[in-house]
Design a protein around this motif. Structure first.
Motif, PDB file in Angstrom:
ATOM      1  N   SER A  40      35.639   6.347  38.156  1.00 21.86           N
ATOM      2  CA  SER A  40      36.923   6.919  37.170  1.00 21.86           C
ATOM      3  C   SER A  40      36.094   8.346  36.946  1.00 21.86           C
ATOM      4  CB  SER A  40      37.273   6.084  36.049  1.00 21.86           C
ATOM      5  OG  SER A  40      36.210   5.832  35.485  1.00 21.86           O
ATOM      6  N   ALA A  41      37.120   9.403  36.297  1.00 26.14           N
ATOM      7  CA  ALA A  41      36.754  10.686  35.913  1.00 26.14           C
ATOM      8  C   ALA A  41      37.816  11.401  35.051  1.00 26.14           C
ATOM      9  CB  ALA A  41      36.229  11.425  37.018  1.00 26.14           C
ATOM     10  N   TYR A  42      37.379  12.332  34.566  1.00 27.55           N
ATOM     11  CA  TYR A  42      38.437  13.344  34.028  1.00 27.55           C
ATOM     12  C   TYR A  42      38.413  14.631  34.769  1.00 27.55           C
ATOM     13  CZ  TYR A  42      37.644  10.607  29.437  1.00 27.55           C
ATOM     14  OH  TYR A  42      37.560   9.269  28.923  1.00 27.55           O
ATOM     15  N   PHE A  43      39.957  15.004  34.735  1.00 29.52           N
ATOM     16  CA  PHE A  43      40.386  16.444  35.157  1.00 29.52           C
ATOM     17  C   PHE A  43      41.129  17.058  33.822  1.00 29.52           C
ATOM     18  CE2 PHE A  43      39.903  14.524  39.373  1.00 29.52           C
ATOM     19  CZ  PHE A  43      39.692  15.422  40.328  1.00 29.52           C
ATOM     20  N   ASP A  44      40.683  17.987  33.507  1.00 30.97           N
ATOM     21  CA  ASP A  44      41.372  18.794  32.489  1.00 30.97           C
ATOM     22  C   ASP A  44      42.129  20.070  33.048  1.00 30.97           C
ATOM     23  OD1 ASP A  44      40.022  17.044  30.693  1.00 30.97           O
ATOM     24  OD2 ASP A  44      38.656  18.542  30.273  1.00 30.97           O
ATOM     25  N   VAL A  45      43.116  20.141  32.717  1.00 26.35           N
ATOM     26  CA  VAL A  45      44.075  21.351  33.118  1.00 26.35           C
ATOM     27  C   VAL A  45      44.730  21.912  31.932  1.00 26.35           C
ATOM     28  CG1 VAL A  45      44.477  20.223  35.524  1.00 26.35           C
ATOM     29  CG2 VAL A  45      46.167  19.819  33.414  1.00 26.35           C
ATOM     30  N   ARG A  46      44.990  23.163  32.044  1.00 27.76           N
ATOM     31  CA  ARG A  46      45.631  24.016  31.132  1.00 27.76           C
ATOM     32  C   ARG A  46      47.281  23.750  31.063  1.00 27.76           C
ATOM     33  NH1 ARG A  46      42.811  26.477  26.809  1.00 27.76           N
ATOM     34  NH2 ARG A  46      40.777  27.157  27.669  1.00 27.76           N
ATOM     35  N   ASP A  47      48.050  23.695  30.067  1.00 30.91           N
ATOM     36  CA  ASP A  47      49.521  23.409  30.274  1.00 30.91           C
ATOM     37  C   ASP A  47      50.233  24.931  30.185  1.00 30.91           C
ATOM     38  OD1 ASP A  47      49.635  24.075  27.579  1.00 30.91           O
ATOM     39  OD2 ASP A  47      50.782  22.344  27.098  1.00 30.91           O
TER      40      ASP A  47
END
Length: 193
Positions: free
Chosen positions: A116-123
């Motif tokens: 598992s992991a995290y992807f961070d994105v800008r809204d």
């Protein structure tokens, strides 16, 4: 099941690894549904049954089945990225690069095979959304999406990467607002993806 939420972005860089790999929830937490995630970021997520890919002892068959999956979605090039301190060359440097906010000229499509992991994105309002992906989650970030990636506290993920053409490993660190992929992304955002 994928979870997505707005993160507490009050801490300033550089962050230590334990902070990067934590949930970083707001207080109280502010979750997004998958539909809200798509409308606010353009990110789509699909669930794929990956059990059939690792329950077969014939490694070539696993690769063949993954290639069939990619082809059925219109992807022409694939590879596997095994992100673990003992299996990835230049592990620390690559994790730092993955966590630097950037965009790509092409869509970024990743299927989680293990871990598992995290992807961070800008809204669309320039707020960070954290997406926690796990085994069987296939994430599609549109070209031009500002994003970053980090492991979670389990410190391991194996990703099947899918590409619409021969991969271009170029990334463009923020600010890259004039990049054609970003201009196209913003045009799509205005229309609600």
């Amino acid at each position: 099941m994928v979870n997505a939420w707005y993160i507490d972005d009050s801490l300033r860089e550089p962050l230590d690894e334990s902070v990067k790999r934590s949930d970083r929830h707001l207080n109280p937490p502010e979750y997004l549904t998958l539909d809200e995630l798509r409308r606010k970021t353009g990110v789509t997520i699909e669930t794929v049954n990956v059990d059939k890919y690792d329950n077969d002892s014939d490694n070539n068959n696993i690769e063949e089945e993954l290639a069939k999956h990619a082809s059925s979605k219109g992807y022409v090039y694939t590879d596997v990225l095994d992100i673990h301190a003992e299996r990835l060359d230049n592990y620390s440097e690559k994790l730092r690069a993955f966590y630097t906010e950037h965009l790509h000229s092409d869509d970024e499509v990743r299927l989680v095979l293990v871990g598992s992991a995290y992807f961070d994105v800008r809204d669309i309002d320039n707020r960070w959304v954290r997406i926690h992906v796990r085994r069987g989650d296939q994430l599609n970030l549109l070209a031009g999406t500002y994003h970053r990636f980090t492991l979670d506290v389990d410190n391991y993920v194996k990703l099947f990467r899918l590409f619409g053409s021969k991969p271009d490993w170029s990334s463009f660190n923020r600010p890259a607002d004039e990049h054609p992929a970003r201009v196209d992304y913003m045009s799509r955002a205005v229309k609600g993806f």
